[in-house]
Design an enzyme around this catalytic site. Structure first.
Site, PDB file in Angstrom:
ATOM      1  N   ALA A  53      28.444 102.424  22.023  1.00  0.00           N
ATOM      2  CA  ALA A  53      28.882 103.384  21.005  1.00  0.00           C
ATOM      3  C   ALA A  53      28.646 104.860  21.374  1.00  0.00           C
ATOM      4  O   ALA A  53      29.594 105.666  21.348  1.00  0.00           O
ATOM      5  CB  ALA A  53      28.232 103.024  19.672  1.00  0.00           C
ATOM      6  N   ASP A 244      26.929  99.438  16.615  1.00  0.00           N
ATOM      7  CA  ASP A 244      28.166 100.226  16.671  1.00  0.00           C
ATOM      8  C   ASP A 244      28.425 100.942  15.360  1.00  0.00           C
ATOM      9  O   ASP A 244      29.144 101.935  15.317  1.00  0.00           O
ATOM     10  CB  ASP A 244      29.342  99.322  17.027  1.00  0.00           C
ATOM     11  CG  ASP A 244      29.207  98.870  18.469  1.00  0.00           C
ATOM     12  OD1 ASP A 244      28.449  97.907  18.715  1.00  0.00           O
ATOM     13  OD2 ASP A 244      29.790  99.524  19.346  1.00  0.00           O
ATOM     14  N   ASN A 254      27.369  94.942  15.347  1.00  0.00           N
ATOM     15  CA  ASN A 254      26.976  95.037  16.765  1.00  0.00           C
ATOM     16  C   ASN A 254      27.697  93.929  17.525  1.00  0.00           C
ATOM     17  O   ASN A 254      28.402  93.103  16.935  1.00  0.00           O
ATOM     18  CB  ASN A 254      25.453  94.944  16.917  1.00  0.00           C
ATOM     19  CG  ASN A 254      24.995  95.355  18.309  1.00  0.00           C
ATOM     20  OD1 ASN A 254      25.423  96.398  18.816  1.00  0.00           O
ATOM     21  ND2 ASN A 254      24.154  94.564  18.950  1.00  0.00           N
TER      22      ASN A 254
END
Ligand code: MRU
Length: 353
Positions: A53, A244, A254
């Site tokens: 990310a 994320d 995630n």
């Protein structure tokens, strides 16, 4: 003796060029790509040449500058319109990591503020490069701060399990989930890390195992279906993952497989920690149900592991992420401190600090 950590940098601005370490080639090849235009930047994000990310956000920020640096704008308004157009384009590269949208919003905001302050077209362009560089420099400091907070939950000799790569390669430096591992190593502690392989594209095996081994950290690679066994052996005292996107209520998106690990951790009475920079917290998304989950192509699974491993025309479901309900999250570790449930007000308050 203190150990210094000098990792491979996944994103670099050097000599007026955007240089990416091609993460799809690791660990076999260390290949750097020079990205010349915005299409190449979009492609590098979509094809996972850069992933994780924060690294996606940093790359997209530079991507905005790459997109507009040679744009011949007759007026500041024309440049602003182009900045927004290119930011909107880069925003279509991947849907789940909110850092992408956070970084692009920052770039658009920087251009608008510069325009309001009377900067010329060329000055605004320079300001945009400066903003991308700030985003990258801040991320390094943020990751270090996450590591310092997380270290208060760790102790020498502990076993820690992590999933995917929330490491230095996914950020400017240190990683989020791996930051306490690097800091523990700097202190001379022996943390025993278990890295999940993370199917289908093996970020744990190719990236986390690789970067921790390079740093001299005790890391053991396991396949994703081995976590329960490792936990039941008593080898894991904490699970720590990156994210994320964290929704307003503390639900955590995630890498696919994270939710299963959280359930396993609960069953074994092991704390489940999420390392999250504030740039991954999205209070505009109320719960995990509203987080867009990327689905990737069937080929990642059918031709995984470098050869055909399934019937060519098999039906495939390939979500890249899952959502761990906040009930399973023991704590969220940010650069501004550690918070525990109930999350809603605490997340809001953190963003206002
Ligand atoms: O598909 P990826 O490799 O971009 O997914 C990455 C993850 O899920 C990471 O764990 C997350 O982005 C946190 S990175 C600090």
């Amino acid at each position: 003796m203190t150990k210094t950590y000098e990792p491979l940098q996944s994103v670099r601005w050097d000599n007026n060029e955007l240089i990416l370490l091609d993460q799809t080639k690791l660990p076999e090849e260390t290949e750097f790509l020079i990205l010349q235009d915005v299409q190449q930047v979009w492609d590098a994000i979509e094809r996972l040449k850069v992933r994780g990310a924060p690294a996606i956000g940093i790359t997209a920020a530079y991507g905005v500058y790459v997109a507009i640096r040679n744009f011949e704008a007759a007026t500041v308004d024309e440049l602003l319109a182009e900045v927004k157009k290119q930011a909107d384009y880069l925003a279509t590269s991947r849907p789940t990591a909110v850092n992408l949208f956070w970084a692009l919003d920052r770039m658009v905001h920087r251009a608008e503020t510069a325009a309001t302050q009377g900067e010329s077209v060329s000055e605004i362009k320079r300001s945009l490069l400066g903003e991308a560089q700030d985003i990258q420099a801040e991320d390094e400091a943020v990751c270090r701060a996450i590591g310092e907070h997380a270290l208060t939950l760790f102790s020498d000799g502990m076993g820690v399990l992590t999933h995917c790569n929330a490491g230095g390669l996914a950020t400017a430096k240190y990683g989020t989930a791996t930051a306490p591992m690097y800091l523990a190593h700097e202190k001379g502690w022996n943390i025993k890390v278990f890295a999940d392989e993370t199917r289908p594209v093996l970020q744990g095996a190719r990236l986390t195992a690789y970067e921790l081994q390079q740093a001299g950290i005790d890391v053991t690679l396991i396949c994703d279906n081995m976590a329960a066994k490792v936990m039941s052996n008593g080898w894991v005292q904490a699970v720590i993952v990156g994210t994320d996107r964290v929704a307003a209520n503390g639900d955590v998106a995630n890498k696919i497989g994270t939710y299963g690990l959280a359930v396993l951790a609960r069953a074994h009475n092991i704390p489940f920690y999420v390392a999250a920079p504030l740039s991954s917290i999205d209070v505009k998304t109320p719960t995990g149900k509203e987080i867009p989950i990327e689905e990737r192509e069937a080929d990642e699974i059918i031709h995984g592991l470098g050869r055909q491993v399934a019937p060519a025309d098999i039906k495939v479901y390939n979500p890249a992420f899952d959502v761990t309900p906040h009930e399973y999250v023991t704590a969220i570790i940010t650069e501004k401190g550690i918070i525990r449930a109930p999350y809603t007000e605490k997340l809001q308050a953190l963003l206002q600090k």
